[in-house]
Design a protein around this motif. Structure first.
Motif, PDB file in Angstrom:
ATOM      1  N   ALA A   1       0.771  -1.263   0.155  1.00 21.05           N
ATOM      2  CA  ALA A   1       0.162   0.022   0.035  1.00 21.05           C
ATOM      3  C   ALA A   1       0.752   1.253  -0.120  1.00 21.05           C
ATOM      4  CB  ALA A   1      -0.938  -0.038   1.135  1.00 21.05           C
ATOM      5  N   ILE A   2       0.545   2.381  -0.754  1.00 22.91           N
ATOM      6  CA  ILE A   2       1.189   3.372  -1.012  1.00 22.91           C
ATOM      7  C   ILE A   2       0.375   4.690  -0.361  1.00 22.91           C
ATOM      8  CG2 ILE A   2       2.275   4.925  -2.376  1.00 22.91           C
ATOM      9  CD1 ILE A   2       2.595   2.394  -4.211  1.00 22.91           C
ATOM     10  N   VAL A   3       0.680   5.514   0.369  1.00 27.94           N
ATOM     11  CA  VAL A   3      -0.061   6.514   0.886  1.00 27.94           C
ATOM     12  C   VAL A   3       0.529   7.589   0.253  1.00 27.94           C
ATOM     13  CG1 VAL A   3      -0.791   7.860   3.024  1.00 27.94           C
ATOM     14  CG2 VAL A   3      -0.178   5.397   3.113  1.00 27.94           C
ATOM     15  N   GLY A   4      -0.476   8.274  -0.603  1.00 34.77           N
ATOM     16  CA  GLY A   4      -0.085   9.561  -1.557  1.00 34.77           C
ATOM     17  C   GLY A   4       0.168   9.028  -3.043  1.00 34.77           C
ATOM     18  N   GLY A   5      -0.788   9.650  -3.561  1.00 34.89           N
ATOM     19  CA  GLY A   5      -0.849   9.574  -5.336  1.00 34.89           C
ATOM     20  C   GLY A   5      -0.287  10.670  -6.071  1.00 34.89           C
ATOM     21  N   GLY A   6       0.866  11.152  -5.623  1.00 28.96           N
ATOM     22  CA  GLY A   6       1.539  12.064  -6.458  1.00 28.96           C
ATOM     23  C   GLY A   6       2.535  11.364  -7.133  1.00 28.96           C
ATOM     24  N   ILE A   7       3.664  12.198  -7.489  1.00 27.09           N
ATOM     25  CA  ILE A   7       4.651  12.081  -8.292  1.00 27.09           C
ATOM     26  C   ILE A   7       5.504  10.973  -7.639  1.00 27.09           C
ATOM     27  CG2 ILE A   7       6.916  12.652  -9.361  1.00 27.09           C
ATOM     28  CD1 ILE A   7       5.659  15.444 -10.013  1.00 27.09           C
ATOM     29  N   VAL A   8       5.880  10.905  -6.259  1.00 25.23           N
ATOM     30  CA  VAL A   8       6.725   9.973  -5.702  1.00 25.23           C
ATOM     31  C   VAL A   8       5.791   8.446  -5.433  1.00 25.23           C
ATOM     32  CG1 VAL A   8       7.875   9.439  -3.735  1.00 25.23           C
ATOM     33  CG2 VAL A   8       7.814  11.758  -4.490  1.00 25.23           C
TER      34      VAL A   8
ATOM     35  N   GLY B   1      -2.052  -2.419 -13.769  1.00 27.14           N
ATOM     36  CA  GLY B   1      -2.942  -3.002 -12.854  1.00 27.14           C
ATOM     37  C   GLY B   1      -2.665  -2.630 -11.392  1.00 27.14           C
ATOM     38  N   VAL B   2      -2.221  -1.416 -11.200  1.00 28.85           N
ATOM     39  CA  VAL B   2      -2.180  -0.651  -9.860  1.00 28.85           C
ATOM     40  C   VAL B   2      -3.386  -0.197  -9.514  1.00 28.85           C
ATOM     41  CG1 VAL B   2      -0.962   1.089  -8.610  1.00 28.85           C
ATOM     42  CG2 VAL B   2       0.475  -0.268 -10.225  1.00 28.85           C
ATOM     43  N   ILE B   3      -3.894  -0.560  -8.436  1.00 33.63           N
ATOM     44  CA  ILE B   3      -5.267  -0.064  -7.744  1.00 33.63           C
ATOM     45  C   ILE B   3      -4.894   1.258  -7.218  1.00 33.63           C
ATOM     46  CG2 ILE B   3      -7.174  -0.396  -6.102  1.00 33.63           C
ATOM     47  CD1 ILE B   3      -6.260  -3.634  -6.642  1.00 33.63           C
ATOM     48  N   CYS B   4      -6.002   2.290  -7.645  1.00 32.75           N
ATOM     49  CA  CYS B   4      -5.865   3.761  -6.917  1.00 32.75           C
ATOM     50  C   CYS B   4      -7.218   3.874  -6.083  1.00 32.75           C
ATOM     51  CB  CYS B   4      -5.657   4.717  -8.148  1.00 32.75           C
ATOM     52  SG  CYS B   4      -4.022   4.620  -8.831  1.00 32.75           S
ATOM     53  N   LEU B   5      -7.358   4.170  -5.092  1.00 27.70           N
ATOM     54  CA  LEU B   5      -8.344   4.405  -4.231  1.00 27.70           C
ATOM     55  C   LEU B   5      -8.363   5.951  -3.655  1.00 27.70           C
ATOM     56  CD1 LEU B   5      -8.602   1.213  -1.985  1.00 27.70           C
ATOM     57  CD2 LEU B   5      -9.743   1.695  -4.049  1.00 27.70           C
ATOM     58  N   PHE B   6      -9.184   6.757  -4.447  1.00 28.93           N
ATOM     59  CA  PHE B   6      -9.353   8.239  -4.187  1.00 28.93           C
ATOM     60  C   PHE B   6     -10.397   8.416  -2.909  1.00 28.93           C
ATOM     61  CE2 PHE B   6      -7.546   7.717  -8.356  1.00 28.93           C
ATOM     62  CZ  PHE B   6      -6.516   8.534  -8.539  1.00 28.93           C
ATOM     63  N   GLY B   7      -9.871   9.702  -2.317  1.00 28.44           N
ATOM     64  CA  GLY B   7     -10.875   9.940  -1.448  1.00 28.44           C
ATOM     65  C   GLY B   7     -10.675   9.261  -0.057  1.00 28.44           C
ATOM     66  N   VAL B   8      -9.489   8.667   0.140  1.00 27.11           N
ATOM     67  CA  VAL B   8      -9.191   7.891   1.342  1.00 27.11           C
ATOM     68  C   VAL B   8      -8.187   8.524   2.080  1.00 27.11           C
ATOM     69  CG1 VAL B   8      -8.250   5.629   2.233  1.00 27.11           C
ATOM     70  CG2 VAL B   8      -9.761   5.451   0.156  1.00 27.11           C
TER      71      VAL B   8
END
Length: 379
Positions: A22-29, A196-203
């Protein structure tokens, strides 16, 4: 909205259960971390958790500069930092930009290496001889890092070419340029979907509980479990991790109304990089002024302040566009991550938790490399 424990079997098994990374943060990094993890672990379930409906932080709230260091900034850094640390950070920024270009064609992200100018005012003219002496050493170091000679030169004609007022000249960097970070984010999201990376927004992640075999992630929708966790929220990491090595730093940006035929030859830094500007779609984009209120701008609150917006407008009318009447049509702020050192923090803080934060305002340049190095820690 439904809590995670209220989701269907299909939703839980596809999205929120048995998460490997799991990755916290959906920006460039965060995106770079996810893409590298996918390369390393083709069959892993990788999930990005982003608190906004789009990336919230600085990844698309910046000025769109592809830069790694100006003469006045480097000179100032060398007064405060060990020289080895200065050049290793510059090298990371350069390598990060090259990695970004390897992943995305320049045309896809509107990357143009059209050069930058580090402007020197008429009142600062006396600093030019000493800076020019340092510039020769800087060129040697930059050639060692990039393979390109004569990166920096002093340009006395830029003020007249661009129509500036009160500017003596500028130290030109031929290897820097500009980028459209919204197009970068869009291209990145397409690649995430393709791999196939899952992105959950608003979390929104409110806390983490590392354990021996897994990490519990406390969110606004309940608790998730993951085998490994990467934290890439940059300026917001201090609050999440209670890590005082990371300080939030707000940056305010404005864009003017359209100016017929207006186009600058590249990007510009002013006053040791505390101000920065470029043209975009026949408009002027200008940001900075954080030095006017360092304490007030050490915040995670998104807002524009009268003090700084007024300073940006004054810079437009007095220096950049002294003979043109323009209005401000866009304004926003972004949250960077800074600290006592400019080198980013890439480390494992627990057996199953790694961080990649503190980009120092250079996330566009350095973010791809930081993400990839972070992914390598999460074995």
């Amino acid at each position: 909205m439904l809590q995670f424990d209220e989701l269907s079997y299909w939703e839980k098994t596809a999205l929120t259960e048995e998460i490997d990374y799991a990755i916290v943060g959906g920006g460039i990094v965060g995106i770079a971390t996810a893409l590298r993890l996918r390369e390393l672990y083709p069959d892993a379930k990788i999930v990005i958790l982003e608190r906004g409906y789009i990336s919230t932080g600085a990844s698309t709230k910046n000025a769109g500069f592809a830069c790694f260091g100006s003469v006045t900034e480097l000179a100032d850094d060398l007064k405060k930092m060990d020289e080895t640390a200065v050049w290793s950070t510059v090298e990371m920024r350069w390598r990060g930009l090259q990695r970004l270009r390897e992943r995305f064609p320049d045309t896809v992200i509107d990357l143009k290496l059209n050069g930058s100018w580090d402007l020197i005012s008429v009142n600062e003219r006396k600093t030019v001889p000493e800076l020019s002496e340092q510039m020769h050493h800087f060129n040697t170091e930059i050639e060692r890092i990039t393979g390109f000679s004569s990166c920096f030169s002093y340009d006395t004609s830029i003020s007249e070419k661009a129509g500036f007022n009160g500017i003596d000249g500028g130290f030109h960097n031929k290897l820097e340029g500009e980028i459209n970070t919204a197009k970068l984010l869009a291209a990145s999201n397409l690649l995430l979907a393709k791999t196939g990376v899952i992105c959950l927004f608003g979390v929104e992640v409110k806390g983490i509980q590392p354990g021996e075999t897994e990490v519990l992630i406390d969110t606004n929708f309940g608790t998730l479990k993951t085998g490994k966790l990467a934290v890439t929220v940059n300026g917001f990491a201090q609050k999440l991790l209670n890590d005082q090595r990371i300080q939030p730093a707000r940056a305010q940006v404005i864009v003017t109304s359209k100016i017929p035929g207006f186009e600058l030859p590249g990007t510009f830094h002013y006053q040791q990089g505390y101000y920065y500007f470029r043209s975009i779609d026949n408009r002027l984009l200008l940001g900075g002024g954080r030095n006017l209120d360092i304490k007030g701008e050490t915040t995670t609150n998104f807002e524009n302040t009268t003090l700084i917006i007024n300073s940006l407008e004054a810079l437009i009318h007095e220096v950049i566009l002294p003979e043109k009447k323009v209005t401000i049509e866009y304004k926003w702020s972004g949250i960077m991550g800074v600290g006592a050192e400019k080198k980013p923090l890439i480390e494992r803080i627990h057996t199953n938790v790694g961080i990649g934060v503190r980009m120092g305002g250079m996330g566009v340049a350095i973010g791809s490399l930081v993400g990839e190095e972070l992914a390598g820690l999460l074995k």
